[in-house]
Scaffold this active site. Sequence first.
Site, short mmCIF file in Angstrom:
data_model
loop_
_atom_site.label_atom_id
_atom_site.label_comp_id
_atom_site.label_asym_id
_atom_site.label_seq_id
_atom_site.Cartn_x
_atom_site.Cartn_y
_atom_site.Cartn_z
N SER A 1 0.47 -1.52 -0.09
CA SER A 1 0.18 0.57 0.19
C SER A 1 1.14 1.16 -0.06
O SER A 1 0.89 1.97 0.30
CB SER A 1 -0.92 0.13 1.74
OG SER A 1 -1.92 -1.39 1.24
N THR B 1 -5.16 -12.03 -2.54
CA THR B 1 -3.86 -13.56 -3.29
C THR B 1 -4.73 -14.15 -4.87
O THR B 1 -3.71 -14.70 -5.57
CB THR B 1 -4.44 -14.81 -2.13
OG1 THR B 1 -5.82 -15.49 -2.01
CG2 THR B 1 -4.11 -14.64 -0.87
N TYR C 1 -10.79 2.46 5.85
CA TYR C 1 -9.61 2.12 4.72
C TYR C 1 -10.34 0.92 3.97
O TYR C 1 -10.61 -0.29 3.82
CB TYR C 1 -8.53 1.82 5.71
CG TYR C 1 -7.41 1.49 4.26
CD1 TYR C 1 -6.48 2.73 4.66
CD2 TYR C 1 -6.80 0.20 3.55
CE1 TYR C 1 -5.02 2.18 3.99
CE2 TYR C 1 -5.66 0.13 3.24
CZ TYR C 1 -5.06 1.16 3.07
OH TYR C 1 -3.74 0.88 2.28
N ASN D 1 -8.97 -0.82 -0.04
CA ASN D 1 -8.44 -0.82 -1.23
C ASN D 1 -9.01 -0.16 -2.54
O ASN D 1 -7.92 0.67 -3.68
CB ASN D 1 -7.34 -1.58 -1.33
CG ASN D 1 -6.36 -2.28 -0.49
OD1 ASN D 1 -4.98 -1.87 -0.34
ND2 ASN D 1 -6.53 -2.85 0.24
N GLY E 1 3.21 -0.44 3.99
CA GLY E 1 2.48 -1.95 3.03
C GLY E 1 2.50 -2.64 3.49
O GLY E 1 3.58 -3.37 4.34
#
Length: 357
Positions: A78, A143, A177, A179, A310
Site C-alpha cells: 500500500s 491472493t 480504509y 483498497n 504496505g
Amino acid sequence: MPTLRTLLSIPVSLALLLTPAASGDTSTAAASEAVLPLLVADGGAPAAALLVQDADGRVRYAAAGRGIGRADRFRAGSVTKTLVATVVLQLAAEHRLSLSDTVERHLPGLLRGRGVDGRRITLRALLTHTSGLADFTEVTRGTVPVTPLQAVRIALALPPRPAGRPGSPGRPGRPSYSNTNYVVLGLVVRQVTGRSYAEEAERRIIAPLGLTGTSFPGSRRSLPSPHGRAYAADGSDVTELDPRVAGAAGELVTTLADLDRFYAALLGGRLLPPHWLREMLDTRAAHGLYGMGLFPVKLPCGTTVWGHNGRISGSYVRSAATADGRRVLTFRVNTDAIADPRLEPALLAAEFCPRTR
C-alpha cells in the site's frame, strides 16, 4: 493489506525502548538499530532491514536475520497509494481534474450499487478513504489477481462501509480504509491522461527522482534482481506473485533507498506545489487519521511523522518521515506482518524521539 485500524491505532510500548541493548546509548542510531533485531526475535520475521536518511544527508543501514540485503527489490504493497495520490494531486495542480469532481464525471456509470452512487462520491473521498466503498480484498484476500473493473464489481457486491452516506457533498465521512478507493483513482488517472497510473507515476515521479530500483510490474510475477525470498505467515515461499492482486492499491516494487528518497522529495516540496502538499497533509476529512496517500503518527515525545505502510503477501514495509522530509526511515521484513504490534511504533519512537541519559 492493512485496515485503517491496523495502520493507525497501534499501541506504543515505551518499555521496548529501554531494552538493555538500547538503554545505555544516547544516539537515535543506537536506539532504532537496537529495536530492529526484535522484529526477528519477537516479531516473527525471518529477516528485517532499515535504512535512514538524516537531516545532514547521512545514511545508515542495518539488518537482522538472514537473506535480506540493502539493495533488494521487494513488494511495497500500500505504499503504492502515496505515489498514486501524488499523481492525482499533480493533475489537480494542472487543473486537469478537481478533488471535488465526482467519480461519475470521469467514469460514468462505474459506481452504481446498493448504497453506492458515483454521482455522490468525490475524488477527495477516494483519496481520504471516506467514500464508503467496500474493500474488494475482503473477497480476494490479496491472493487472487483481478482487473480493476473486476475489483470494483466485487466491491459493489459487498455492503458499503459505515461512512454515513458515501460521499455526501460537504460532509466528511468516517474514514474506512478500502483498497477499492485507489483502484478507482487508477482508473480516473487513465481517463484523464490517456495513460495508466503506472506510466504517469514513472514519468512524473520515478524517472525525475532517479528511483532506479522502483517499478510497476503489471502482471510480471518475478521480482527484479537483486532480491531475497518472501514468505507468507505460514512460512511458505511467495516470492513469485501476480501483482494484479493489488493493482493501483499495492502493485509497487521498490527498494529501501528509493522509498527514503521519494518521501524526502515529497515532503520536502519537490513533487507538489505548497498548496497541494498542504492538501495532501490535511486530515480533517478523515477525522485526523488519514490525509491523501499519507497518514500521521504522533509519537510519545510529541513528534509527528508522516508516511505509509504496505502489506502484501510476503512483504511488510513502513516509511516514516518528519513533516519537512529531512529525516526519513524505511524498514521492511520479508514476511506479511510483524507478530508483536508494539514493535513498529517502538522503532519509530527510537528513531524520531531525541534521547538523553
